[in-house]
Design a protein around this motif. Structure first.
Motif, mmCIF file in Angstrom:
data_model
loop_
_atom_site.group_PDB
_atom_site.id
_atom_site.type_symbol
_atom_site.label_atom_id
_atom_site.label_comp_id
_atom_site.label_asym_id
_atom_site.label_seq_id
_atom_site.Cartn_x
_atom_site.Cartn_y
_atom_site.Cartn_z
ATOM 1 N N ALA A 170 -9.443 6.115 5.787
ATOM 2 C CA ALA A 170 -8.052 6.147 6.036
ATOM 3 C C ALA A 170 -7.110 5.170 5.334
ATOM 4 O O ALA A 170 -6.135 5.222 4.643
ATOM 5 C CB ALA A 170 -7.528 6.351 7.452
ATOM 6 N N ASN A 171 -7.748 3.966 5.189
ATOM 7 C CA ASN A 171 -7.101 2.741 4.616
ATOM 8 C C ASN A 171 -6.950 3.075 3.109
ATOM 9 O O ASN A 171 -5.998 2.770 2.545
ATOM 10 C CB ASN A 171 -7.884 1.686 4.888
ATOM 11 N N LEU A 172 -8.131 3.524 2.377
ATOM 12 C CA LEU A 172 -8.059 3.910 1.169
ATOM 13 C C LEU A 172 -6.982 5.068 0.953
ATOM 14 O O LEU A 172 -6.129 4.955 -0.209
ATOM 15 C CB LEU A 172 -9.171 4.208 0.521
ATOM 16 N N ASP A 173 -7.038 5.914 1.642
ATOM 17 C CA ASP A 173 -6.142 7.122 1.298
ATOM 18 C C ASP A 173 -4.587 6.772 1.323
ATOM 19 O O ASP A 173 -3.718 7.056 0.601
ATOM 20 C CB ASP A 173 -6.282 8.250 2.461
ATOM 21 N N PHE A 174 -4.311 5.873 2.506
ATOM 22 C CA PHE A 174 -2.880 5.326 2.714
ATOM 23 C C PHE A 174 -2.540 4.431 1.390
ATOM 24 O O PHE A 174 -1.394 4.752 0.975
ATOM 25 C CB PHE A 174 -2.747 4.656 3.997
ATOM 26 N N ALA A 175 -3.640 3.514 1.238
ATOM 27 C CA ALA A 175 -2.834 2.521 -0.062
ATOM 28 C C ALA A 175 -2.722 3.315 -1.344
ATOM 29 O O ALA A 175 -1.827 2.994 -2.109
ATOM 30 C CB ALA A 175 -4.153 1.804 0.051
ATOM 31 N N THR A 176 -3.734 4.297 -1.417
ATOM 32 C CA THR A 176 -3.596 5.149 -2.661
ATOM 33 C C THR A 176 -2.258 5.948 -2.863
ATOM 34 O O THR A 176 -1.428 6.016 -3.941
ATOM 35 C CB THR A 176 -4.771 6.065 -2.915
ATOM 36 N N ARG A 177 -2.016 6.659 -1.763
ATOM 37 C CA ARG A 177 -0.733 7.313 -1.854
ATOM 38 C C ARG A 177 0.675 6.638 -1.416
ATOM 39 O O ARG A 177 1.541 7.068 -2.012
ATOM 40 C CB ARG A 177 -0.748 8.450 -0.637
ATOM 41 N N HIS A 178 0.500 5.655 -0.850
ATOM 42 C CA HIS A 178 1.752 4.917 -0.851
ATOM 43 C C HIS A 178 1.860 3.370 -1.418
ATOM 44 O O HIS A 178 2.674 2.511 -0.980
ATOM 45 C CB HIS A 178 1.954 4.469 0.688
ATOM 46 N N GLU A 179 1.146 3.223 -2.420
ATOM 47 C CA GLU A 179 1.089 1.973 -3.116
ATOM 48 C C GLU A 179 2.318 1.587 -3.689
ATOM 49 O O GLU A 179 3.132 2.299 -4.466
ATOM 50 C CB GLU A 179 0.101 1.842 -4.422
ATOM 51 N N GLY A 180 2.887 0.347 -3.425
ATOM 52 C CA GLY A 180 4.296 0.140 -4.364
ATOM 53 C C GLY A 180 5.373 0.218 -2.998
ATOM 54 O O GLY A 180 6.657 -0.098 -3.182
#
Length: 249
Positions: free
Chosen positions: A145-155
């Protein structure tokens, strides 16, 4: 010997205190811990796992299939060449007519498009307005879930109540640090949530705000962190952020 096991090796360096999380993640991927060395602030972990045999037979079969497919495509192209030449003149005429009609019907827009206007600033993500982020703060630091969140919300910008889990000097500098942050108030005893990380920053980079601006910070200090979402390192289980502001709680 034909049956001798060969291994691939990997070295992982991480902030001391998060090595248990890294070991757990690596073991899930089939790695075996063979050595660990620690300094006052960092850990170096050595892993190995058996190498997978190369599927040469499958590769050879796939290559042969591609060659056969190329021959078939070539023959089909040769057979269809004659028909394509017959239709070429008619198609050219149709394309020209369609292009002329499209150009004649095109008119400038009377009003500017609504998409040209500046969009409103994106809302800051908090546990209160984003259930996904709220669940992330209570989850496992190595969870996908950490990778999913970082990928979709980067920036994007996030805000949460947290504390300093670990604070290690960055390189040879004694004024720049790598911060390990966790949600909640437990500091070094934090066991849930992402292992948020500020890398290579000084105290001024934290941009302290509020009525109580500290002259120094340390492990266990509690803050309201506002930060921009960076990337997630799935090997080290580290979730990188960039500080925006830090308010003492």
């Amino acid at each position: 010997m034909a049956d001798e096991i060969t291994y691939e090796h990997k070295t992982v360096r991480t902030v001391r205190g998060s090595d248990g999380l890294v070991i757990s993640k690596m073991q899930k991927d089939g790695w075996e811990l063979v050595d660990r060395s620690q300094s006052a602030l960092r850990s170096t972990l050595e892993f190995r796992r058996p190498k997978k045999p190369q599927p040469w037979l499958l590769i050879g079969t796939a290559t042969a299939a591609l060659v056969v497919l190329a021959v078939v495509i070539g023959v089909a192209s040769a057979l269809s060449g004659g028909d394509e030449k017959k239709n070429e003149s008619a198609e050219s005429t149709n394309v020209t007519t369609a292009a002329t009609t499209a150009a004649a019907s095109e008119k400038p827009s009377a009003t500017p498009s609504s998409t040209a206007t500046a969009s409103a600033p994106a809302e800051v993500i908090t546990p209160q307005n984003n259930p996904e982020f709220a669940a992330l703060l209570k989850g496992d630091s190595c969870d996908d879930a950490n990778l999913d969140f970082a990928t979709r919300h980067e920036g994007r910008t996030v805000a949460f109540d947290g504390s300093i889990v670990n604070m290690a000097p960055h390189g040879a500098y004694d004024t720049r640090y790598d911060f390990l942050l966790g949600p909640g108030d437990k500091g070094p005893n934090t066991t849930v949530g992402p292992a948020f990380t500020y890398e290579d920053v000084n105290v001024f980079d934290l941009r302290p705000t509020g009525k109580k601006i500290p002259a120094a910070v340390g492990e266990g200090d509690t803050f309201r962190f506002v930060a921009r979402v960076g990337t997630f390192d799935a090997v080290k289980c580290l979730f990188f952020l960039d500080p925006v502001s830090t308010e003492v709680r």
